[in-house]
Design an enzyme around this catalytic site. Structure first.
Site, mmCIF file in Angstrom:
data_model
loop_
_atom_site.group_PDB
_atom_site.id
_atom_site.type_symbol
_atom_site.label_atom_id
_atom_site.label_comp_id
_atom_site.label_asym_id
_atom_site.label_seq_id
_atom_site.Cartn_x
_atom_site.Cartn_y
_atom_site.Cartn_z
ATOM 1 N N LYS A 54 -25.456 -7.681 53.620
ATOM 2 C CA LYS A 54 -24.939 -9.043 53.406
ATOM 3 C C LYS A 54 -25.414 -9.577 52.061
ATOM 4 O O LYS A 54 -24.648 -10.215 51.327
ATOM 5 C CB LYS A 54 -25.382 -9.958 54.562
ATOM 6 C CG LYS A 54 -24.612 -9.658 55.836
ATOM 7 C CD LYS A 54 -25.192 -10.294 57.085
ATOM 8 C CE LYS A 54 -24.459 -9.746 58.315
ATOM 9 N NZ LYS A 54 -25.031 -10.192 59.595
ATOM 10 N N GLN A 98 -29.815 -13.826 61.587
ATOM 11 C CA GLN A 98 -29.440 -12.490 62.075
ATOM 12 C C GLN A 98 -29.863 -12.321 63.539
ATOM 13 O O GLN A 98 -31.013 -12.579 63.893
ATOM 14 C CB GLN A 98 -30.104 -11.420 61.189
ATOM 15 C CG GLN A 98 -29.721 -10.002 61.534
ATOM 16 C CD GLN A 98 -28.237 -9.701 61.312
ATOM 17 O OE1 GLN A 98 -27.662 -10.085 60.298
ATOM 18 N NE2 GLN A 98 -27.621 -9.032 62.265
ATOM 19 N N ASP A 121 -21.348 -17.753 60.560
ATOM 20 C CA ASP A 121 -21.094 -16.722 61.572
ATOM 21 C C ASP A 121 -20.010 -17.180 62.547
ATOM 22 O O ASP A 121 -19.453 -16.365 63.278
ATOM 23 C CB ASP A 121 -22.380 -16.438 62.376
ATOM 24 C CG ASP A 121 -23.057 -15.146 61.946
ATOM 25 O OD1 ASP A 121 -22.365 -14.280 61.375
ATOM 26 O OD2 ASP A 121 -24.270 -15.010 62.202
#
Ligand code: NAP
Length: 284
Positions: A54, A98, A121
């Site tokens: 990422k 995460q 997200d």
């Protein structure tokens, strides 16, 4: 018949190139580059790889990436305090925590604490609810990536029979909402589903997100179906494989995604897209 490959690596590169062009134009017009804060707690090796990928994508997209890495001993209160600080930081557009988080931290509470407009997200109930109501804002990246790949086939999804295998909050459930929004007729399967093989055999589109290597047998696939394999499983020999028995399925499908190089890179590209969208939404 052998299926055409949906090359997630190539499509994701195209998306990141488009994002980069928009970022460059905004920066040339005097705005700051979008910024993504990536938070990693603990030392899960797979998470470390995802976070690294990422950050690399942020560089390619022309973003500023801020990295927050903590040992698994970080408390929930400390993590929530960090999220609130990032919520209030006008220099941060996207916040990505995460998953999975260590067991002593309630992931739902952390996600709900993220400002929904920075929830790149797309996991916050606000964004999930908007998707369910057919007015998406920040869409969950993996299912959105699935939809972009389906678009690339050029096949009209309206009225098609889609089977989603897996009903998790990050893959199956939002993928089903996406397909429903695209006017497919959607069947969502999970561990209690009966006659999975029969359901798959009737499907024009199969999206697999189970987490079991080669779980979906190739000979279940209806000839001509589109197969999107979200699964990423590491075998004992260290190789990655999907949830679908690829070699057999590709003889029957019209389109199929490889693993690796399928949905995985798409997820990261759509994360970049979301971060740019969040930046534009916050600072139009
Ligand atoms: P998860 O939370 O473990 O969910 C798995 C789903 O599969 C659950 O809904 C479960 O049913 C269902 N399932 C389990 N056994 C089944 C069976 N025998 N028959 C039918 N359904 C069954 O996993 P996840 O987070 O959704 O991830 C799924 C896979 O996608 C994993 O391989 C993961 O690594 C991969 N993934 C890839 C990306 C990407 O970027 N490509 C992103 C996220 C995840 P129940 O609901 O009944 O438990």
């Amino acid at each position: 018949m052998s299926a055409q490959l949906l090359d997630g690596k190539l499509i994701s590169e195209q998306i990141i190139t488009e994002v980069r062009a928009k970022v460059d134009a905004r920066v040339a017009a005097g705005r700051r580059a979008p910024a993504l804060a990536v938070v990693l707690v603990g030392d899960d090796p797979a998470s470390a790889v995802y976070v690294r990928n990422k950050k690399t994508a942020c560089e390619r997209a022309g973003f500023r990436s801020l990295s927050f890495e903590y040992p698994a001993s970080l408390t929930e209160a400390e993590l929530l305090a960090l999220v609130r600080k990032l919520n209030d930081d006008p220099e941060v557009d996207g916040i990505l925590v995460q998953l999975p988080l260590p067991k002593h931290i309630n992931a739902d509470r952390v996600i709900e604490t993220i400002n929904p407009h920075k929830d790149v997200d797309g996991f916050h109930p606000y964004n999930f609810g908007r998707l369910a109501l057919k007015m998406p804002l920040l869409r969950p990246c993996t299912p959105h990536g699935v939809m972009v790949m389906l678009e690339k086939t050029g096949v009209d999804l309206v009225g098609k029979d889609a089977v989603v295998i897996g009903a998790s909050n990050i893959v199956g459930r939002p993928a089903a909402l996406e397909l429903l929004m695209a006017r497919a007729t959607v069947t969502v399967c999970h561990s209690k589903t009966r006659d999975l093989a029969g359901k798959v055999a009737a499907a024009d589109i199969v999206v697999a997100g189970v987490g079991i290597p080669n779980f979906v047998k190739g000979d279940w696939i209806k000839p001509g179906a589109i197969v999107i394999d979200v699964g990423i499983n590491r075998l004992e020999n260290g190789k990655l494989c999907g949830d679908v028995e690829f070699e057999v399925a590709k003889q029957r499908a019209s389109w199929i995604t490889p693993v690796p190089g399928g949905v995985g890179p798409m997820t990261i590209a759509l994360l970049m897209q979301n971060t740019l969208d969040a930046n534009i939404h916050l600072y139009p």
